[in-house]
Design an enzyme around this catalytic site. Structure first.
Site, PDB file in Angstrom:
ATOM      1  N   LYS A  12       5.249 -13.346 -16.898  1.00  0.00           N
ATOM      2  CA  LYS A  12       4.888 -12.053 -17.478  1.00  0.00           C
ATOM      3  C   LYS A  12       3.556 -12.138 -18.211  1.00  0.00           C
ATOM      4  O   LYS A  12       2.710 -11.262 -18.098  1.00  0.00           O
ATOM      5  CB  LYS A  12       5.985 -11.576 -18.443  1.00  0.00           C
ATOM      6  CG  LYS A  12       7.219 -11.046 -17.761  1.00  0.00           C
ATOM      7  CD  LYS A  12       6.951  -9.714 -17.082  1.00  0.00           C
ATOM      8  CE  LYS A  12       8.035  -9.383 -16.078  1.00  0.00           C
ATOM      9  NZ  LYS A  12       7.965 -10.166 -14.841  1.00  0.00           N
ATOM     10  N   TRP A  70      -4.363  -1.816  -0.630  1.00  0.00           N
ATOM     11  CA  TRP A  70      -4.476  -3.090  -1.348  1.00  0.00           C
ATOM     12  C   TRP A  70      -5.050  -4.079  -0.352  1.00  0.00           C
ATOM     13  O   TRP A  70      -4.439  -4.373   0.668  1.00  0.00           O
ATOM     14  CB  TRP A  70      -3.100  -3.533  -1.840  1.00  0.00           C
ATOM     15  CG  TRP A  70      -3.100  -4.667  -2.801  1.00  0.00           C
ATOM     16  CD1 TRP A  70      -3.219  -4.611  -4.158  1.00  0.00           C
ATOM     17  CD2 TRP A  70      -2.917  -6.055  -2.482  1.00  0.00           C
ATOM     18  NE1 TRP A  70      -3.136  -5.865  -4.704  1.00  0.00           N
ATOM     19  CE2 TRP A  70      -2.954  -6.777  -3.704  1.00  0.00           C
ATOM     20  CE3 TRP A  70      -2.750  -6.760  -1.290  1.00  0.00           C
ATOM     21  CZ2 TRP A  70      -2.814  -8.151  -3.758  1.00  0.00           C
ATOM     22  CZ3 TRP A  70      -2.616  -8.149  -1.345  1.00  0.00           C
ATOM     23  CH2 TRP A  70      -2.641  -8.820  -2.572  1.00  0.00           C
ATOM     24  N   ARG A 104       2.258   1.089  -7.046  1.00  0.00           N
ATOM     25  CA  ARG A 104       2.496   0.039  -6.061  1.00  0.00           C
ATOM     26  C   ARG A 104       1.329  -0.942  -5.963  1.00  0.00           C
ATOM     27  O   ARG A 104       1.438  -1.990  -5.346  1.00  0.00           O
ATOM     28  CB  ARG A 104       2.769   0.659  -4.686  1.00  0.00           C
ATOM     29  CG  ARG A 104       4.030   1.495  -4.654  1.00  0.00           C
ATOM     30  CD  ARG A 104       4.193   2.218  -3.348  1.00  0.00           C
ATOM     31  NE  ARG A 104       4.552   1.328  -2.268  1.00  0.00           N
ATOM     32  CZ  ARG A 104       5.797   1.013  -1.915  1.00  0.00           C
ATOM     33  NH1 ARG A 104       6.803   1.534  -2.581  1.00  0.00           N
ATOM     34  NH2 ARG A 104       6.034   0.200  -0.905  1.00  0.00           N
ATOM     35  N   HIS A 158       7.153 -36.178 -19.740  1.00  0.00           N
ATOM     36  CA  HIS A 158       6.836 -36.669 -18.401  1.00  0.00           C
ATOM     37  C   HIS A 158       5.537 -36.086 -17.858  1.00  0.00           C
ATOM     38  O   HIS A 158       5.307 -36.105 -16.649  1.00  0.00           O
ATOM     39  CB  HIS A 158       7.988 -36.367 -17.440  1.00  0.00           C
ATOM     40  CG  HIS A 158       9.260 -37.053 -17.807  1.00  0.00           C
ATOM     41  ND1 HIS A 158       9.428 -38.423 -17.748  1.00  0.00           N
ATOM     42  CD2 HIS A 158      10.440 -36.556 -18.272  1.00  0.00           C
ATOM     43  CE1 HIS A 158      10.639 -38.740 -18.142  1.00  0.00           C
ATOM     44  NE2 HIS A 158      11.275 -37.627 -18.471  1.00  0.00           N
ATOM     45  N   CYS A 185       0.853  -1.177   0.000  1.00  0.00           N
ATOM     46  CA  CYS A 185       0.000   0.000   0.000  1.00  0.00           C
ATOM     47  C   CYS A 185       0.887   1.224   0.000  1.00  0.00           C
ATOM     48  O   CYS A 185       2.110   1.133   0.077  1.00  0.00           O
ATOM     49  CB  CYS A 185      -0.886   0.011   1.237  1.00  0.00           C
ATOM     50  SG  CYS A 185      -1.698  -1.561   1.591  1.00  0.00           S
ATOM     51  N   GLU A 218       0.613 -12.507 -15.642  1.00  0.00           N
ATOM     52  CA  GLU A 218       0.351 -11.436 -14.688  1.00  0.00           C
ATOM     53  C   GLU A 218      -0.204 -10.183 -15.333  1.00  0.00           C
ATOM     54  O   GLU A 218      -0.902  -9.419 -14.653  1.00  0.00           O
ATOM     55  CB  GLU A 218       1.594 -11.123 -13.849  1.00  0.00           C
ATOM     56  CG  GLU A 218       2.741 -10.463 -14.550  1.00  0.00           C
ATOM     57  CD  GLU A 218       3.931 -10.241 -13.600  1.00  0.00           C
ATOM     58  OE1 GLU A 218       3.727 -10.121 -12.382  1.00  0.00           O
ATOM     59  OE2 GLU A 218       5.064 -10.199 -14.095  1.00  0.00           O
ATOM     60  N   LYS A 273       3.272  -3.680  -6.602  1.00  0.00           N
ATOM     61  CA  LYS A 273       4.674  -3.586  -6.979  1.00  0.00           C
ATOM     62  C   LYS A 273       5.601  -4.020  -5.856  1.00  0.00           C
ATOM     63  O   LYS A 273       6.507  -4.813  -6.052  1.00  0.00           O
ATOM     64  CB  LYS A 273       4.995  -2.146  -7.388  1.00  0.00           C
ATOM     65  CG  LYS A 273       6.440  -1.937  -7.856  1.00  0.00           C
ATOM     66  CD  LYS A 273       6.727  -2.730  -9.107  1.00  0.00           C
ATOM     67  CE  LYS A 273       8.137  -2.494  -9.606  1.00  0.00           C
ATOM     68  NZ  LYS A 273       8.458  -3.398 -10.739  1.00  0.00           N
ATOM     69  N   ASN A 328       0.441   0.591   6.665  1.00  0.00           N
ATOM     70  CA  ASN A 328       0.873  -0.475   5.774  1.00  0.00           C
ATOM     71  C   ASN A 328       1.337  -1.645   6.617  1.00  0.00           C
ATOM     72  O   ASN A 328       1.936  -1.452   7.677  1.00  0.00           O
ATOM     73  CB  ASN A 328       2.045  -0.027   4.892  1.00  0.00           C
ATOM     74  CG  ASN A 328       1.617   0.906   3.791  1.00  0.00           C
ATOM     75  OD1 ASN A 328       0.437   1.139   3.577  1.00  0.00           O
ATOM     76  ND2 ASN A 328       2.595   1.464   3.084  1.00  0.00           N
ATOM     77  N   GLY A 329       1.119  -2.865   6.133  1.00  0.00           N
ATOM     78  CA  GLY A 329       1.611  -4.039   6.834  1.00  0.00           C
ATOM     79  C   GLY A 329       0.496  -4.932   7.336  1.00  0.00           C
ATOM     80  O   GLY A 329      -0.670  -4.807   6.938  1.00  0.00           O
ATOM     81  N   GLU A 335      10.093 -16.979 -16.581  1.00  0.00           N
ATOM     82  CA  GLU A 335       9.825 -15.543 -16.544  1.00  0.00           C
ATOM     83  C   GLU A 335       8.841 -15.130 -17.629  1.00  0.00           C
ATOM     84  O   GLU A 335       7.952 -14.304 -17.398  1.00  0.00           O
ATOM     85  CB  GLU A 335      11.145 -14.770 -16.688  1.00  0.00           C
ATOM     86  CG  GLU A 335      11.015 -13.264 -16.812  1.00  0.00           C
ATOM     87  CD  GLU A 335      10.438 -12.588 -15.581  1.00  0.00           C
ATOM     88  OE1 GLU A 335      10.216 -11.367 -15.648  1.00  0.00           O
ATOM     89  OE2 GLU A 335      10.183 -13.262 -14.562  1.00  0.00           O
TER      90      GLU A 335
END
Length: 608
Positions: free
Chosen positions: A485, A73, A27, A504, A2, A488, A603, A98-99, A481
């Site tokens: 990408k 968030w 963020r 497999h 946040c 997301e 972020k 925040n947290g 990666e």
């Protein structure tokens, strides 16, 4: 995850709060709010974007000379206006936070028994009522905040204002970033320096356990024990221009195209000095020479950078390397090795899982610690013995791009430095690696020039529901990666596998509706990779191949090829990261998603 901003001045601070919140949008958040003192505590909150909050504040003619703001968030409770910050207790105390407060349920029940009523589902409202409880007894905001945080278990950055003390705000930090911006007759607080850059570059980064009083004409910082301390003042080198879009449509696009410069800037001191321990700090030679193995701790994209580094460290430096997801490492029994170098990787330097994993490693007696980070003076570098700062500049888009490739450079340089210390790097090989680094920004620019071709592929991907990414050896992490990408920012489900693992299990997924992206460098595994590709074609799968310019690939029915630059040797993963970033970006554009702020993501992940 946040954003916090606050200001105290002799002018209306509401525009400053709104501007700061706008600069923190990257963020990740789902609601926003501000509170000011203006004859009472006046508060405006909105679900959605900061623009909606700004319109509401303008309509209500909100104004005040002291205030706090927040972008939330959702963690505790859904995305609703009652759950948005700031939270207010009995029209006297306002708090942003925040947290995560781990003991919020017990505190909530205790406060209910004391007569406090809760209107939200958040852990933050517990803080507001707890501060109010202590304030009613002590009538001193600093003392009330300090007493309240003594009762909290978890991670937090909080800012508090009180109706009866309109000439100061009190802030506290434990586990989540918080800084104070120093102005002329006015001061500011924020969770990120970008929020205060329009007003000041002079900042104080609070340490773990600090509680500070912020007034118009000065700041008092008290440490965890309550002692008054003289904080170090930093001059931020982040430019406002780096926080603006310029000619680009999205920050992700801008940051993808900034990679040649970001890489060149990160490589510059290496080209000047070679692979020397001094790149990591004064005591590095003595510390790095003790390392007999390496443990990498990271999350998300940084974890994939660590997976690439494992290949480098074992092949070039001859050191055993383990790579762990930080959130898993910190909760499992670990065999501590005093001669093991613990490397933490984080773009922000505030990733809570990585920070806690580092603390866990240190608690086991592992003191050889090195941080790779993009943000000066952030928490993880401060907790590490050695530091290598990447020079990516501000990265605003949630999906990491230039931070990832500069992390790869940092890890390659670390590998070569360790190899040199261990007598495994000849002068000729060192010169060859330095020349390869010198050539790398040009190769990355060449890869960026492939964008029009990749855009055509992205148009085909936009209608798909699933995709598969394949790689081998050094390039399997690049496949991981690429899949990350794509999912997301475009919300297309994507998975990555080592190509040899197809038979497999994953081969069962392959059909004409499952595009298969292949990272195909011209290396020793190329012929093996071609056999894996034949397995896909035999099942009707459609291949999209990123092949080096000097490899022998021809397009055919169901096999599409884009040629990247000539094989870059050990640095090839850096070059191949570019096309998978561009593929995800353009697929997201075709899907119409919010590229820079994908749903449900943030972020800087400062909560578990």
């Amino acid at each position: 995850m946040c954003g916090i901003v606050g200001a105290i001045a002799r002018r209306n601070v509401v525009p400053l709060l709104i501007d700061g919140l706008r600069r923190l949008e990257y963020r990740g958040y789902d609601s926003a709010g501000v509170a000011v003192i203006d004859g009472g505590i006046r508060r405006v909150r909105r679900v959605g974007r900061v623009a909606e909050l700004e319109a509401a504040a303008r309509e209500l003619k909100l104004a005040g000379e002291i205030g706090i703001g927040h972008t939330r968030w959702a963690t505790h409770g859904g995305v609703t206006e009652p759950n948005a910050h700031p939270h207010v207790s009995r029209d006297l105390i306002a708090v942003v936070h925040n947290g995560i407060i781990e003991n919020h349920e017990a505190k909530r029940e205790a406060l209910r028994l004391l007569g406090y009523e809760f209107e939200s589902q958040t852990d933050t409202e517990v803080i507001a009522h707890l501060v109010h409880y202590h304030y009613q007894r002590q009538h001193d905001l600093y003392a009330a905040v300090r007493a309240a945080v003594e009762e909290l278990v978890g991670a937090y950055a909080i800012a508090v204002v009180a109706l009866d003390e309109p000439d100061e705000m009190v802030v506290a930090r434990m586990g989540c970033p918080l800084l104070i911006g120093l102005g002329d007759g006015e001061n500011f607080i924020a969770s990120d320096v970008s929020a205060v850059l329009a007003s000041t570059r002079r900042v104080i980064y609070l340490e773990e356990g600090d509680v500070a009083i912020v007034r118009r004409d000065g700041v008092e910082v008290h440490d965890r024990a309550g002692r008054l301390v003289k904080p170090r003042i930093h001059l931020s080198d982040v430019s406002l221009a780096s926080l603006e879009l310029g000619p680009y449509s999205h920050f992700m696009q801008k940051e993808i195209h900034e990679q040649p410069q970001a890489l060149a800037d990160t490589i510059e001191p290496v080209l000047q000095h070679g692979f020397v321990p001094e790149l990591y700090g004064v005591p590095a030679a003595a510390l790095l020479s003790q390392a007999r193995s390496v443990q990498v701790l990271a999350c998300g994209t940084s974890f994939y950078a660590g997976l690439v580094a494992r290949y480098w460290l074992e092949a070039i430096a001859g050191l055993p390397c383990a790579v762990d997801i930080a959130s898993e490492y910190r909760y499992r029994p670990v065999v501590a090795r005093p001669d093991q170098l613990v490397v933490t990787i984080s773009q922000s330097g505030e990733t809570l899982d990585t920070l806690e994993a580092l603390k866990y490693a240190k608690s086991l007696g592992q003191e050889l610690t090195l941080s790779i980070c993009n943000v000066q003076e952030s928490a993880i570098p401060r907790a590490s013995r050695l530091v290598f700062y990447t020079r990516a500049g501000a990265e605003i888009g949630v999906a990491s791009t230039k931070a990832f490739t500069t992390q790869l450079i940092a890890l390659f340089v670390l590998t070569a430095t360790l190899a040199k210390l261990n007598g495994r790097l000849s002068a000729e090989q060192e010169a060859a690696y330095l020349e390869a680094l010198r050539q790398l920004p040009g190769s990355v620019q060449h890869a960026l020039n492939l964008e029009p071709q990749i855009q055509v592929w992205a148009e085909r991907f936009a209608s798909k529901q699933h995709a598969l990414f394949l790689g081998r050896g050094l390039h399997y992490p690049i496949a991981l990666e690429g899949a990350l990408k794509l999912k997301e920012i475009s919300y297309i489900h994507a998975e990555a596998y080592p190509a040899g693992e197809l038979k497999h299990g994953p081969l069962a997924l392959v059909d004409a509706d499952m595009p298969v992206v292949v990272i195909a460098p011209n290396d020793a595994l190329l012929e093996k990779l071609k056999s894996n590709m034949q397995e896909v074609r035999a099942r009707g799968g459609e291949l999209y191949v990123f092949a080096d310019l000097d490899s022998h690939f021809t397009e055919s029915e169901g096999v599409h090829v884009i040629r990247t630059p000539r094989h870059a040797g050990m640095l090839s993963p850096v070059v191949h990261a570019i096309p998978v970033q561009l593929l995800a970006y353009h697929a997201a554009l075709q899907k119409g998603t919010d590229v820079d702020k994908p749903r449900n993501l943030a972020k800087s992940v400062t909560v578990e």
